[in-house]
Design an enzyme around this catalytic site. Structure first.
Site, PDB file in Angstrom:
ATOM      1  N   ASP A  60      44.754  21.439  -3.378  1.00  0.00           N
ATOM      2  CA  ASP A  60      44.978  22.311  -2.218  1.00  0.00           C
ATOM      3  C   ASP A  60      43.749  22.426  -1.333  1.00  0.00           C
ATOM      4  O   ASP A  60      43.812  22.187  -0.131  1.00  0.00           O
ATOM      5  CB  ASP A  60      45.366  23.734  -2.673  1.00  0.00           C
ATOM      6  CG  ASP A  60      46.816  23.816  -3.142  1.00  0.00           C
ATOM      7  OD1 ASP A  60      47.618  22.932  -2.777  1.00  0.00           O
ATOM      8  OD2 ASP A  60      47.136  24.761  -3.881  1.00  0.00           O
ATOM      9  N   ARG A  65      38.043  37.884  -6.862  1.00  0.00           N
ATOM     10  CA  ARG A  65      38.370  37.613  -5.453  1.00  0.00           C
ATOM     11  C   ARG A  65      37.491  38.332  -4.439  1.00  0.00           C
ATOM     12  O   ARG A  65      37.061  37.720  -3.460  1.00  0.00           O
ATOM     13  CB  ARG A  65      39.858  37.891  -5.181  1.00  0.00           C
ATOM     14  CG  ARG A  65      40.818  37.048  -6.013  1.00  0.00           C
ATOM     15  CD  ARG A  65      40.489  35.586  -5.955  1.00  0.00           C
ATOM     16  NE  ARG A  65      41.461  34.780  -6.690  1.00  0.00           N
ATOM     17  CZ  ARG A  65      41.308  33.496  -6.959  1.00  0.00           C
ATOM     18  NH1 ARG A  65      40.215  32.869  -6.569  1.00  0.00           N
ATOM     19  NH2 ARG A  65      42.229  32.833  -7.620  1.00  0.00           N
ATOM     20  N   ASP A  89      46.167  37.048  -4.296  1.00  0.00           N
ATOM     21  CA  ASP A  89      44.811  36.586  -3.997  1.00  0.00           C
ATOM     22  C   ASP A  89      44.525  36.547  -2.499  1.00  0.00           C
ATOM     23  O   ASP A  89      43.428  36.878  -2.059  1.00  0.00           O
ATOM     24  CB  ASP A  89      44.581  35.208  -4.635  1.00  0.00           C
ATOM     25  CG  ASP A  89      44.518  35.301  -6.151  1.00  0.00           C
ATOM     26  OD1 ASP A  89      44.081  36.357  -6.650  1.00  0.00           O
ATOM     27  OD2 ASP A  89      44.915  34.338  -6.841  1.00  0.00           O
ATOM     28  N   SER A 119      49.534  26.322 -12.991  1.00  0.00           N
ATOM     29  CA  SER A 119      48.563  26.739 -11.995  1.00  0.00           C
ATOM     30  C   SER A 119      47.593  27.683 -12.696  1.00  0.00           C
ATOM     31  O   SER A 119      47.995  28.693 -13.258  1.00  0.00           O
ATOM     32  CB  SER A 119      49.285  27.440 -10.849  1.00  0.00           C
ATOM     33  OG  SER A 119      48.397  28.291 -10.180  1.00  0.00           O
TER      34      SER A 119
HETATM   35  N1  ARG Z   1      48.654  37.387 -11.282  1.00  0.00           N
HETATM   36  C1  ARG Z   1      47.259  37.368 -11.412  1.00  0.00           C
HETATM   37  C2  ARG Z   1      46.612  38.165 -10.328  1.00  0.00           C
HETATM   38  O1  ARG Z   1      47.243  38.471  -9.374  1.00  0.00           O
HETATM   39  C3  ARG Z   1      46.711  35.968 -11.528  1.00  0.00           C
HETATM   40  C4  ARG Z   1      46.736  35.164 -10.291  1.00  0.00           C
HETATM   41  C5  ARG Z   1      46.335  33.773 -10.599  1.00  0.00           C
HETATM   42  N2  ARG Z   1      45.939  33.099  -9.429  1.00  0.00           N
HETATM   43  C6  ARG Z   1      46.032  31.798  -9.291  1.00  0.00           C
HETATM   44  N3  ARG Z   1      45.615  31.309  -8.182  1.00  0.00           N
HETATM   45  N4  ARG Z   1      46.580  31.011 -10.196  1.00  0.00           N
HETATM   46  O2  ARG Z   1      45.477  38.529 -10.396  1.00  0.00           O
END
Ligand code: ARG
Length: 414
Positions: A14, A94, A123, A173
């Protein structure tokens, strides 16, 4: 002069495609930024890839110490588990990524930052909100949210432009940092099926874990872990070590039906060995040293803290205000907790502290109790006062109602 965009770059498909796409679509020069948050990636390899794709400049930022001190440690003090389960590993990283993006953008004269988040997750919110709060003049571009390409189309796009990307073979992922590993998609999208073994990398399968239990003695100093088995360790070393040991015993697997901020329910799988063990131990130690009233009130604060962080509001002033309350409770959270790791479970089996409010003289059922049992009688008398009065009144009311009914029936019969 072409504009400059600072892009959060992981080196995956990506964000590699993002570099080219930003150059083409926004006529931008791209500066890539990769944070080392302990995700166990090859940072040199990522930098090489960025340069091959044609970024103007690349920053590798070792942010591990800052991450642990300023993000992970407060989350331990807050016993932070979103919806009671998720230690917020991705969520905590983040805002730090957002912060570093802003710093690089300002240094490089960029007028925008970019990231590879989709429009379906949390995110994007976390990074966008942080960047805009820190520097409202910066535009945030999220190519994946805009370009509407399928994975195959992305691969074709990369191949047509000769980008050196190897689409990963993983069907999952994944996002990881020192506080945990988040795994999504592929077979995990069916909430009814058990995660396959290859979803896990940091934890042994509990069935395969050693038959001998392993005891860990965690020493806390004012709310944060400082020693393991009597040995002082710096924070990074300590978290890595506990990840290692607990992971080897199959501890830290989390299977969670989660409510995303954007309203979607998702099935999330996490591996957070250190986070699971440390938060559990910390909470246990608090129970030894804090009063019932402190614990009760702190539980509300913890829930709010986890929600703010999950929902991308790291920079909301309420969060540091809650931190100040939490900090005021942590001076006595010093002591030691013994944890037993065994085939996927982690159990606190002992705790001690110089600030313990536990008084064996009061609690013992044995001889020598200092608790005066006679004083319980007066206490119970007053404790149950309102219940007694209320239940007397409701029996009277029931009686009246019964008589009333009989009266009506008698009238009807006439
Ligand atoms: N659901 C989790 C969160 O919102 C994990 C997100 C994982 N992110 C990713 N880009 N795979 O913090």
């Amino acid at each position: 002069m072409r504009r400059t965009v600072a892009l959060a770059f992981s080196g995956g498909l990506d964000t590699s495609v993002c570099v080219k796409w930003l150059q083409e679509k926004y006529d931008a020069e791209v500066v890539t930024v990769t944070l080392d948050l302990g995700q166990r990636d090859d940072m040199d390899e990522i930098e090489k890839r960025s340069r091959q794709i044609g970024a103007r400049n690349h920053y590798t930022i070792d942010a591990k110490e800052e991450f642990i001190h300023d993000y992970v440690f407060p989350s331990i003090k807050a016993n932070a588990l979103y919806e009671g389960k998720y230690p917020l590993s991705t969520a905590l990283g983040r805002p730090l990524i957002g912060k570093k993006l802003v710093e690089v953008a300002e240094k490089e004269g960029a007028d925008a930052v970019a990231h590879g988040c989709t429009g379906k997750g949390n995110d994007q919110v976390r990074i966008d909100v942080t960047v805009r709060a820190m520097n409202p003049s910066l535009q945030v571009i999220a190519p994946v949210r805009e370009w509407n390409m399928s994975r195959d189309e992305e691969i074709a796009y990369a191949q047509e432009r000769g980008l050196p990307v190897k689409p990963s073979k993983s069907i999952f992922s994944v996002d990881q940092n020192i506080w945990g590993r988040s795994v999504e998609s592929g077979p995990l999208e069916n909430p009814g099926t058990e995660p396959p073994e290859d979803a896990f990398e940091w934890t042994a399968s509990p069935e395969e874990a050693p038959d001998e239990p392993r005891y860990l003695e965690l020493g806390f100093q004012e709310g944060v872990p400082a020693r393991v088995d009597g040995k002082a360790m710096d924070p990074l070393e300590l978290v890595s070590y506990v990840n290692e040991v607990a992971g080897a015993h199959g501890v830290g697997r989390i299977d969670h039906i989660e409510d995303r901020l954007v309203g979607i329910k998702s099935r999330e799988v996490y591996e957070c060995p250190a986070a699971s063990v440390v938060i559990d131990a910390h909470r246990d130690l608090e129970k030894l040293v804090l009063t019932r009233h402190e614990l009760d009130f702190k539980a509300h604060v913890e829930r709010e803290w986890a929600w703010l962080v999950y929902s991308g509001l790291w920079l909301e002033p309420l969060r540091p205000a809650l931190d100040r309350f939490i900090a005021a409770t942590q001076h006595r959270v010093t002591g030691s907790v013994k944890v037993k790791l065994y085939k996927g479970t982690s159990r606190v089996v002992g705790r001690s502290s110089d600030y313990s409010i536990y008084d064996i003289g009061l609690s013992t059922y044995g001889r020598g109790s200092t608790f005066d049992q006679k004083s319980a009688v007066g206490f119970i008398e007053l404790w149950g006062l309102q219940s007694r009065v209320a239940s007397g009144l409701s029996s009277q009311a029931e009686e009246k109602e019964k008589n009333g009914h009989q009266g009506t029936k008698a009238k009807e019969a006439q």
